[in-house]
Design a protein around this motif. Structure first.
Motif, PDB file in Angstrom:
ATOM      1  N   ALA A 116       2.599  -3.345  10.908  1.00 39.19           N
ATOM      2  CA  ALA A 116       4.015  -3.501  10.568  1.00 39.19           C
ATOM      3  C   ALA A 116       4.218  -3.631   9.058  1.00 39.19           C
ATOM      4  CB  ALA A 116       4.594  -4.724  11.278  1.00 39.19           C
ATOM      5  N   THR A 117       3.366  -4.434   8.392  1.00 42.07           N
ATOM      6  CA  THR A 117       3.520  -4.602   6.943  1.00 42.07           C
ATOM      7  C   THR A 117       3.362  -3.266   6.216  1.00 42.07           C
ATOM      8  OG1 THR A 117       1.167  -5.173   6.719  1.00 42.07           O
ATOM      9  CG2 THR A 117       2.723  -6.996   6.921  1.00 42.07           C
ATOM     10  N   ALA A 118       2.416  -2.449   6.713  1.00 44.07           N
ATOM     11  CA  ALA A 118       2.209  -1.136   6.093  1.00 44.07           C
ATOM     12  C   ALA A 118       3.453  -0.266   6.236  1.00 44.07           C
ATOM     13  CB  ALA A 118       1.008  -0.452   6.734  1.00 44.07           C
ATOM     14  N   LEU A 119       4.103  -0.336   7.395  1.00 41.16           N
ATOM     15  CA  LEU A 119       5.326   0.443   7.617  1.00 41.16           C
ATOM     16  C   LEU A 119       6.468  -0.048   6.730  1.00 41.16           C
ATOM     17  CD1 LEU A 119       5.205   0.741  11.510  1.00 41.16           C
ATOM     18  CD2 LEU A 119       4.867   2.589   9.857  1.00 41.16           C
ATOM     19  N   TYR A 120       6.561  -1.354   6.540  1.00 40.77           N
ATOM     20  CA  TYR A 120       7.646  -1.904   5.717  1.00 40.77           C
ATOM     21  C   TYR A 120       7.477  -1.514   4.249  1.00 40.77           C
ATOM     22  CZ  TYR A 120       8.173  -4.819   9.887  1.00 40.77           C
ATOM     23  OH  TYR A 120       8.317  -5.253  11.176  1.00 40.77           O
ATOM     24  N   VAL A 121       6.235  -1.567   3.738  1.00 40.60           N
ATOM     25  CA  VAL A 121       5.990  -1.161   2.355  1.00 40.60           C
ATOM     26  C   VAL A 121       6.208   0.338   2.207  1.00 40.60           C
ATOM     27  CG1 VAL A 121       4.218  -0.962   0.560  1.00 40.60           C
ATOM     28  CG2 VAL A 121       4.436  -3.082   1.873  1.00 40.60           C
ATOM     29  N   HIS A 122       5.882   1.093   3.243  1.00 39.17           N
ATOM     30  CA  HIS A 122       6.086   2.547   3.236  1.00 39.17           C
ATOM     31  C   HIS A 122       7.558   2.890   3.008  1.00 39.17           C
ATOM     32  CE1 HIS A 122       4.649   6.597   4.069  1.00 39.17           C
ATOM     33  NE2 HIS A 122       5.700   6.795   4.844  1.00 39.17           N
ATOM     34  N   TYR A 123       8.461   1.972   3.384  1.00 46.34           N
ATOM     35  CA  TYR A 123       9.910   2.176   3.189  1.00 46.34           C
ATOM     36  C   TYR A 123      10.227   2.348   1.706  1.00 46.34           C
ATOM     37  CZ  TYR A 123      14.872   0.868   2.955  1.00 46.34           C
ATOM     38  OH  TYR A 123      16.219   0.824   2.678  1.00 46.34           O
ATOM     39  N   TRP A 124       9.557   1.545   0.854  1.00 46.49           N
ATOM     40  CA  TRP A 124       9.793   1.628  -0.583  1.00 46.49           C
ATOM     41  C   TRP A 124       8.852   2.611  -1.282  1.00 46.49           C
ATOM     42  CZ3 TRP A 124       9.426  -3.973   0.712  1.00 46.49           C
ATOM     43  CH2 TRP A 124      10.687  -4.565   0.850  1.00 46.49           C
ATOM     44  N   PHE A 125       7.604   2.650  -0.840  1.00 44.34           N
ATOM     45  CA  PHE A 125       6.586   3.476  -1.513  1.00 44.34           C
ATOM     46  C   PHE A 125       5.936   4.429  -0.516  1.00 44.34           C
ATOM     47  CE2 PHE A 125       6.690  -0.742  -3.546  1.00 44.34           C
ATOM     48  CZ  PHE A 125       7.120  -0.380  -4.822  1.00 44.34           C
ATOM     49  N   PRO A 126       6.640   5.478  -0.142  1.00 42.70           N
ATOM     50  CA  PRO A 126       6.117   6.404   0.879  1.00 42.70           C
ATOM     51  C   PRO A 126       4.853   7.132   0.446  1.00 42.70           C
ATOM     52  CG  PRO A 126       8.126   7.264  -0.136  1.00 42.70           C
ATOM     53  CD  PRO A 126       7.984   5.859  -0.606  1.00 42.70           C
ATOM     54  N   GLU A 127       4.584   7.155  -0.871  1.00 40.72           N
ATOM     55  CA  GLU A 127       3.403   7.881  -1.347  1.00 40.72           C
ATOM     56  C   GLU A 127       2.111   7.094  -1.130  1.00 40.72           C
ATOM     57  OE1 GLU A 127       4.914   5.335  -4.716  1.00 40.72           O
ATOM     58  OE2 GLU A 127       5.788   6.654  -3.170  1.00 40.72           O
ATOM     59  N   ILE A 128       2.218   5.774  -0.879  1.00 39.62           N
ATOM     60  CA  ILE A 128       1.016   4.955  -0.663  1.00 39.62           C
ATOM     61  C   ILE A 128       0.594   5.061   0.807  1.00 39.62           C
ATOM     62  CG2 ILE A 128       0.051   2.620  -0.700  1.00 39.62           C
ATOM     63  CD1 ILE A 128       1.973   1.914  -2.912  1.00 39.62           C
ATOM     64  N   GLN A 130      -0.593   4.207   4.422  1.00 40.13           N
ATOM     65  CA  GLN A 130      -0.357   2.958   5.142  1.00 40.13           C
ATOM     66  C   GLN A 130      -1.624   2.119   5.274  1.00 40.13           C
ATOM     67  OE1 GLN A 130       1.737   3.505   8.828  1.00 40.13           O
ATOM     68  NE2 GLN A 130       3.257   4.860   7.921  1.00 40.13           N
ATOM     69  N   TRP A 131      -2.781   2.754   5.453  1.00 44.97           N
ATOM     70  CA  TRP A 131      -4.010   1.987   5.636  1.00 44.97           C
ATOM     71  C   TRP A 131      -4.359   1.214   4.377  1.00 44.97           C
ATOM     72  CZ3 TRP A 131      -8.399   2.502   2.716  1.00 44.97           C
ATOM     73  CH2 TRP A 131      -8.513   3.668   1.931  1.00 44.97           C
ATOM     74  N   VAL A 132      -3.991   1.749   3.201  1.00 38.77           N
ATOM     75  CA  VAL A 132      -4.268   1.060   1.933  1.00 38.77           C
ATOM     76  C   VAL A 132      -3.460  -0.236   1.854  1.00 38.77           C
ATOM     77  CG1 VAL A 132      -4.041   1.186  -0.578  1.00 38.77           C
ATOM     78  CG2 VAL A 132      -4.867   3.170   0.703  1.00 38.77           C
ATOM     79  N   THR A 133      -2.174  -0.141   2.193  1.00 34.76           N
ATOM     80  CA  THR A 133      -1.312  -1.329   2.180  1.00 34.76           C
ATOM     81  C   THR A 133      -1.837  -2.392   3.135  1.00 34.76           C
ATOM     82  OG1 THR A 133       0.584   0.107   1.741  1.00 34.76           O
ATOM     83  CG2 THR A 133       1.053  -2.143   2.455  1.00 34.76           C
TER      84      THR A 133
END
Length: 472
Positions: A116-128, A130-133
């Protein structure tokens, strides 16, 4: 028998580094999670305004559970309390089963929260990726839990502060819209929205009852305050205060917030998979509302993952101390944290990083239903242990707690019946029924493990008197 003050606590080697401020916020944060911020949207679509009543009824049951736990905690405040009380009142097997099942609950919850945290950060930074976040957050929270319990408590304090502030802000803004009619939602906002669109039970009472399984998931982790007992500076004062404030927390943050939202926005405008808070902010017209809610939900997910690392490490140590897990987990680090137990739990949680590549959309739902099943077992063990404890007190075999539950064991019987009813609902629902299959497989694995343990060390199945030492 009149209650008497508890003067004995177990010596576990932990640092009693959690102050009243932190225990209070851990308790508050445990009652506010992703289940409210995200899952309430799909439940509103199923039940309409009657979801408010479902949260209220479930909240009463949660209070019964927590008062039962509170009475046990003040009788004997120990870290890993649920397993320890199951072990004392039901026998070694139940302590073993409860400890490992609570560990499972937090590991699978940690997996889902990392995703879930990876998806939420993806909202702002789609280029990162998800597994890295997910990996970055996993490493940061792992480090926090290794350093000291004080740092864990401080981080959890601020995570909870963000959630509490956001919910209070949402309630105040919603009440302002209802009272003064400002914003684009002002023309349609009204208390009558609770019953005007096909009534209070628009989909029928049966459909409303089916949301109880999702509602109970939203309340998972409220029992986390029990795990903090072994590390609270003054459990006799902090734990009763944290538990007694539970009713107003539920009334304000769950019942209050949902009531205001459903008055401001018609229930028919909510859809599954969309946070009702995002929808409400968008309807009111608050700038960057979606981004604000995304940050809040990210905080809720990080809070849950942080709590998971904390509780799994303590539970593994409790199991090791009873001979139900490898003895190496019993060791504390120089900072008085169960570092190895946390590390192993984090390794299992890291499967969530891998799942960011392969997990299908339904995986989050499956994981949450498994967590709910494990949570219901934990709550049942708390309640049954409380019933048996009260029998022992009435018979004069054990001292009375300084924090007796109102109604004695009667409320625990009511809560047990309710949890069995919710389990029946899970079995009836084909989508969530998979969690019972998983729990059945988990039970078989634990039973096999128990027989292996007994064969290697027959003493593990013997009842032992709790070890206590005088303090003060």
């Amino acid at each position: 028998m009149t209650s008497e003050k508890v003067t004995e606590v177990p010596e576990e080697g932990y640092e009693r580094g959690l102050g009243s401020r932190q225990v209070q916020m851990i308790a508050i944060g445990g009652a506010i999670g992703v289940g409210l911020f995200l899952m309430a949207g799909s439940n509103i679509a199923k039940a309409g305004p009657s979801l408010i009543l479902m949260y209220a009824v479930a909240g009463v049951i949660i209070f019964f559970i927590m008062r039962a736990l509170g009475e046990l905690l003040l009788y004997r405040p120990v870290s890993g309390s649920f397993a320890e009380y199951s072990r004392e009142f039901l026998g070694p097997f139940f302590g073993y089963f409860t400890g490992w099942t609570y560990w499972l609950m937090w590991v699978v919850t940690g997996m889902s929260e990392l995703t879930a945290t990876a998806l939420y950060v993806h909202y702002w930074f789609p280029e990162i990726p998800q597994w890295v976040t997910a990996l970055v957050f996993l490493v940061i929270l792992f480090g926090v839990n290794l350093i000291s319990v004080k740092l864990f408590g401080e981080l959890e304090f601020w995570f909870s502060m963000v959630k509490v502030t956001a919910l209070i802000g949402m309630i105040v803004i919603g009440l302002g819209v209802l009272t003064f009619g400002f914003s684009s939602a002002g023309d349609t906002a009204a208390v009558s929205n609770l019953w005007e669109f096909d009534g209070f039970f628009p989909k029928g009472i049966g459909s409303s009852l089916m949301t109880l399984q999702g509602v109970m998931f939203a309340y998972l982790a409220v029992e986390l305050v029990g795990v903090t007992a072994g590390e609270s500076e003054n459990p006799e004062k902090t734990l009763p205060k944290a538990i007694n404030t539970l009713p107003w927390r539920i009334a304000l943050f769950y019942v209050g917030a949902l009531t205001v939202i459903l008055c401001v926005v018609k229930w028919t405008e909510f859809a599954p998979g969309v946070s009702p808070f995002v929808e409400a902010f968008a309807k009111i017209g608050i700038p960057a509302g979606a981004g604000i809610v995304n940050f809040i939900v990210l905080t809720a997910a990080l809070s849950s993952c942080n709590s998971g690392m904390y509780s799994t490490g303590r539970m593994l140590r409790n199991l090791a101390a009873s001979g139900e897990a490898p003895r190496v987990f019993e060791k504390l680090s120089s900072t008085k944290t169960p570092a190895l137990g946390i590390f192993v739990s984090v390794l299992f949680m890291s499967i969530g990083v891998v799942l960011n590549y392969i997990v299908p959309e339904k995986a989050f739902g499956y994981v949450t239903s498994v967590a709910t099943g494990a949570g219901i077992w934990t709550w049942l063990m708390i309640l049954v242990s409380h019933v048996l404890y009260r029998r022992a007190v009435d018979a004069g075999r054990l001292p009375a707690s300084s924090f007796p539950a109102p109604g004695g064991a009667k409320c625990s019987y009511v809560a047990i019946a309710f949890l069995l009813f919710v389990t029946g609902l899970i079995a009836y629902d084909k989508d969530s029924r998979v969690s019972l299959y998983v729990m059945a497989g988990w039970a078989v694995a634990l039973i096999i493990g128990w027989f292996v343990l007994k064969a290697r060390n027959p003493q593990v199945a013997e009842r032992r008197e709790p070890e206590l030492e005088k303090v003060g």
